[in-house]
Design an enzyme around this catalytic site. Structure first.
Site, PDB file in Angstrom:
ATOM      1  N   TYR A 161       0.798  -1.225   0.000  1.00 38.81           N
ATOM      2  CA  TYR A 161       0.000   0.000   0.000  1.00 38.81           C
ATOM      3  C   TYR A 161       0.832   1.277   0.000  1.00 38.81           C
ATOM      4  CZ  TYR A 161      -4.573  -2.178   0.788  1.00 38.81           C
ATOM      5  OH  TYR A 161      -5.731  -2.877   0.647  1.00 38.81           O
ATOM      6  N   TYR A 217     -19.217  -6.582   2.256  1.00 36.89           N
ATOM      7  CA  TYR A 217     -20.522  -6.910   2.823  1.00 36.89           C
ATOM      8  C   TYR A 217     -21.492  -5.748   2.728  1.00 36.89           C
ATOM      9  CZ  TYR A 217     -20.518 -11.608   4.410  1.00 36.89           C
ATOM     10  OH  TYR A 217     -20.575 -12.965   4.422  1.00 36.89           O
ATOM     11  N   HIS A 279     -16.945  -7.264   8.703  1.00 34.03           N
ATOM     12  CA  HIS A 279     -18.282  -7.460   8.128  1.00 34.03           C
ATOM     13  C   HIS A 279     -19.388  -7.433   9.188  1.00 34.03           C
ATOM     14  CE1 HIS A 279     -15.890  -8.459   4.767  1.00 34.03           C
ATOM     15  NE2 HIS A 279     -15.678  -9.709   5.060  1.00 34.03           N
TER      16      HIS A 279
END
Ligand SMILES: *[C@@H]1O[C@H](CO)[C@@H](O)[C@H](O)[C@H]1NC(C)=O
Ligand SMILES: *[C@@H]1O[C@H](CO)[C@@H](O)[C@H](O)[C@H]1NC(C)=O
Ligand SMILES: *[C@@H]1O[C@H](CO)[C@@H](O)[C@H](O)[C@H]1NC(C)=O
Length: 804
Positions: A161, A217, A279
């Protein structure tokens, strides 16, 4: 070219094609009709996620949006060299599909267009990023467009990242007036500190509003529907979406697959980090948060979410049960080349009890559960309402709309399971919900299908008009700048603040093993009381790992080990005490739930002091108000004497917890101003008290120690008193000790439901070794006579006593 009816059905696509044809074929440009050019850069374009979901999501975005004025280009990127990368990317794009109702020819045409707009770039060095930026600018310029913005989708491992972020910030930002959006995939850290560190690093390169952290989700249709449903049914829900009416909330995600093939990732994360921290927690906040006036206002939504986080009660170790499917450790050993004795503690199953301490939800249990190798694949959120009605008629006369006796529930069915796809169910006895007819339609009857205990016909049941993949939904939200379905930095850190302490406290917990699939039976069932969660059934023998590993500090509980044929818990002192305290609390909670009270008999001595302190400090869920405290033995001294066991108990435990005074039962060693006089019948008095209050004279738990001479309670070697016979309580004496004692007899101890023997310290090493070898010889070693007739005996030993 395309057939006439297609355009009638898809006016949007017609426009899009005109635009694209202009751009691609004719080079003619009508910039005033366009809303600018959007470049989408997919980092990790050849990977699994890209192949399974992301290219399809981008294609869907193209189908949905290209006709509305924007023009697009898609840039797949990876570290691979151009030629090979191009091939891999083409493979990843192979299985693009169109909506079901699109004709095959049209689909092929559109796919072709999409592929022509996609190109591969190798992105490795800062120069590569500069080159990409120049390419985009040249393309935009060449086509006479203006640049609207760039989306970078990070489908790469998190260690990459920072580098990518630096390169984008320094070489690949679009020019003034155009926006930048970066899309990040979990994991976002491993705990609070690592998440914060990653967030800080990314914060150096991007503005908060530029970052879109994906929790896919939130793109699942049933999940995305929660807030809309609450919004569209405000009136109906207003009175019932609260602690007065909701019995409990279940947020469940079960998988049938196991972790084979990805144990490298899984070993580091486990089920809580993989599923619950993100989630299920996000879903929890959607259910629990206060509903803002305008749910399209993502700032307001995020604010309410954060407030919901703040209302979450801190998780205790007793808030969780964890398990691991039996084959897991073996899979890790094979895949990670671990030594033979290696045994993983990573949970693959977790059940968590969460409380939301807000006015709305106080006292309502939220159950979060997820696991691998479960019996079925299914995900759902179930809100079960309380029911105080009693119906006089037989059930066969009940009318599902009018009967107040039927279970009342609202279910957001995320997918799979018996319904096969997303759905929304509302018990007919609750209310008829209003739903948006553009997105949800009533489900067709499915006779014979029962869900959550009721036939489908008992529910108002809806399914999506068109099923959409979560990534397509989220890509569309990113494109439209709808930040409400993404995880902000604050949101992320709040979630880690909530989970990290539990994760730390579970780090050394040995998960319960389960066989996997339907064979799990009731093994993973759990139950709760107060803020405690526990498995409903004991761990069966055959699932306890065999012997053969030396205990290491890292897996300190020798699960399944035996001492004198009874279960043994061996650990370093601190963990041992903490484990024992947990077990006592769990036993107490279970006893109170079943019988309304808990009868606990405690020994004196120095070993239990640490235990008492632990019970006082860490066990707020302990049902002290329903606990009776008895003494196992007592010295014949006044109760106020510092030598008295009762004094010790008083000082270290009773004065710190709220046991009602009439539930405290000191031994009557001091009657008529005399100490333990036979004629005063103190032992008989205590026995009567026990018979009167303790059902069948079976204590729920007796805590014993073991002396270096093998004595236990105040039952001494070479002194037959109390070893057998009818007497429940006896007076004893040992030649080597100054005082007489009063003690529970061995027969009484052996009537207990559970006996815990705590043995600590190097001094106990010899007797431990000896007792491990002798048979049933209570006259020589009274401890060897401890064998509950129908209850359970558990040994708790620290390593000094156990291993020397
Ligand atoms: C981000 O890019 C800008 C413009 O090139 C630069 O000034 C800034 O230092 C960069 N930030 C970091 C942390 O490198
Ligand atoms: C709700 O919020 C959205 C996004 O901020 C805004 O466009 C819309 O006008 C708002 N609606 C109302 C009724 O305020
Ligand atoms: C009462 O205790 C005896 C002795 O432990 C045991 O055998 C019997 O099953 C118990 N009865 C009940 C009803 O618990």
């Amino acid at each position: 070219m395309l057939a006439e009816p297609f355009f009638n059905r898809h006016p949007g696509i017609w426009k899009m094609l005109t635009v694209t044809m202009c751009m691609v074929l004719l080079g003619c440009l009508q910039a005033h009709k366009l809303q600018g050019h959007v470049s989408i850069i997919l980092l990790g374009a050849t990977g699994d996620l890209a192949k399974k979901y992301l290219w399809q999501g981008l294609f869907q975005l193209y189908l949905d949006e290209a006709g509305k004025g924007h023009s697009f280009s898609f840039h797949g990127a990876a570290l691979t060299a151009p030629k090979q990368g191009q091939e891999l990317m083409a493979k990843a794009q192979e299985s693009l599909s169109c909506p079901k109702d699109m004709a095959a020819g049209d689909c092929a045409e559109l796919k072709n267009q999409f592929l022509q707009l996609s190109q591969y770039h190798q992105l490795k060095t800062p120069e590569d990023y500069q080159a990409l930026s120049r390419d985009i600018e040249a393309q935009v310029q060449h086509e006479g467009l203006w640049e609207a913005g760039r989306i970078f989708y990070f489908s790469v491992p998190p260690f990459a990242y920072t580098d990518i972020a630096r390169n984008i910030n320094s070489s690949c930002r679009p020019g003034p007036g155009a926006w930048l959006r970066v899309v990040l995939e979990k994991p976002f850290g491993h705990d609070y500190l690592s998440a914060q560190q990653l967030a800080t690093e990314l914060g150096n390169f991007f503005q908060e509003e530029e970052m879109y952290r994906i929790d896919h989700y939130l793109g699942k249709q049933a999940v995305a529907q929660i807030l809309s449903f609450r919004d569209q049914n405000r009136q109906a829900l207003e009175g019932v979406w609260n602690r007065h009416h909701v019995e409990r909330v279940e947020i469940i995600m079960k998988e049938t697959v196991d972790a084979a093939g990805r144990t490298g990732f899984y070993e580091e994360y486990g089920v809580i980090r993989d599923i619950l921290q993100n989630h299920l927690t996000e879903i929890l906040t959607l259910v629990a948060m206060e509903l803002p006036r305008n749910i399209s206002d993502s700032t307001a939504v995020l604010q309410q979410k954060l407030q919901a986080f703040q209302a979450l009660r801190v998780l205790q170790r007793g808030s969780a049960v964890v398990g691991q499917y039996q084959a897991y450790s073996e899979q890790v050993r094979t895949e990670q080349q671990k030594p033979d004795g290696f045994r993983s503690l990573t949970p693959t199953f977790a059940g968590i009890l969460v409380h939301v301490d807000s006015l709305r939800w106080e006292g309502v249990p939220f159950i979060l559960m997820s696991g691998k190798a479960m019996d079925e694949r299914v995900g759902y959120v179930r809100i079960l309402f309380k029911n105080r009605a009693y119906c006089a008629q037989n059930e066969k006369h009940w009318d599902p709309v009018q009967s107040q006796c039927l279970p009342r529930q609202i279910i957001f069915y995320i997918g799979h399971g018996e319904l096969g796809g997303p759905a929304m169910l509302v018990s007919r006895s609750l209310f008829k919900p209003s739903v948006s007819p553009q997105s949800w339609k009533e489900m067709e009857a499915r006779p014979g299908l029962r869900l959550f205990g009721r036939p489908l016909s008992d529910y108002y049941a809806y399914s999506p008009v068109q099923e959409q993949d979560a990534y397509s939904v989220l890509l569309s939200h990113i494109f439209h700048c709808q930040k409400g379905s993404f995880i902000t930095t604050e949101n992320l850190l709040a979630s880690w603040v909530f989970w990290t302490p539990l994760l730390d406290s579970l780090a050394h917990e040995v998960p319960r093993l389960y066989p996997g699939g339907a064979e799990n039976g009731h093994l993973l069932d759990f139950e709760f009381s107060g803020s405690q969660l526990s498995f409903s059934q004991p761990q069966p023998e055959q699932l306890v790992p065999g012997p053969g590993i030396t205990p290491m500090p890292s897996d300190f509980q020798v699960l399944g080990a035996k001492f004198r044929e009874s279960p043994l818990v061996a650990a370093w002192p601190e963990e041992l005490i903490s484990k024992l305290a947990n077990d006592i609390e769990a036993t107490a909670v279970r006893a109170v739930r079943r019988f309304g009270q808990f009868h606990l008999a405690l020994s004196g001595g120095s070993s239990p002091i640490a235990l008492f302190q632990q019970l006082v400090m860490g066990h707020y869920g302990f049902p002290w108000a329903h606990t009776h405290v008895w003494l196992v033995d007592e010295r014949c001294v006044p109760l106020s004497d510092p030598e008295s066991n009762f004094q010790g108990l008083q000082a270290h435990l009773l004065q710190h917890v709220r046991v009602p005074y009439y539930n405290i039962h000191p031994m009557p060693v001091h009657l008529h101003q005399r100490l333990c006089a036979e004629e005063d019948q103190g032992a008989q008095v205590y026995a009567q008290e026990i018979s009167a209050l303790v059902a069948n004279s079976s204590f729920d738990l007796v805590l014993l120690g073991m002396g270096t001479d093998g004595h236990t309670a105040s039952l001494f070697p070479q002194s037959p008193t109390g070893l057998d016979g009818e007497q429940l309580v006896v007076l004893t004496r040992s030649p080597s000790r100054p005082h007489h004692r009063m003690s529970l007899s061995l027969p009484l101890i052996n009537r207990a439901r559970k006996v815990a023997v705590l043995v600590m310290g190097r001094m106990k090493r010899e007797i431990t070794l000896l007792v491990s070898r002798v048979g049933h010889e209570p006259k020589k070693w009274p401890i060897s006579g401890v064998l509950p007739s129908s209850g359970q005996l558990v040994w708790y030993m620290d390593y000094e006593a156990f291993l020397g």
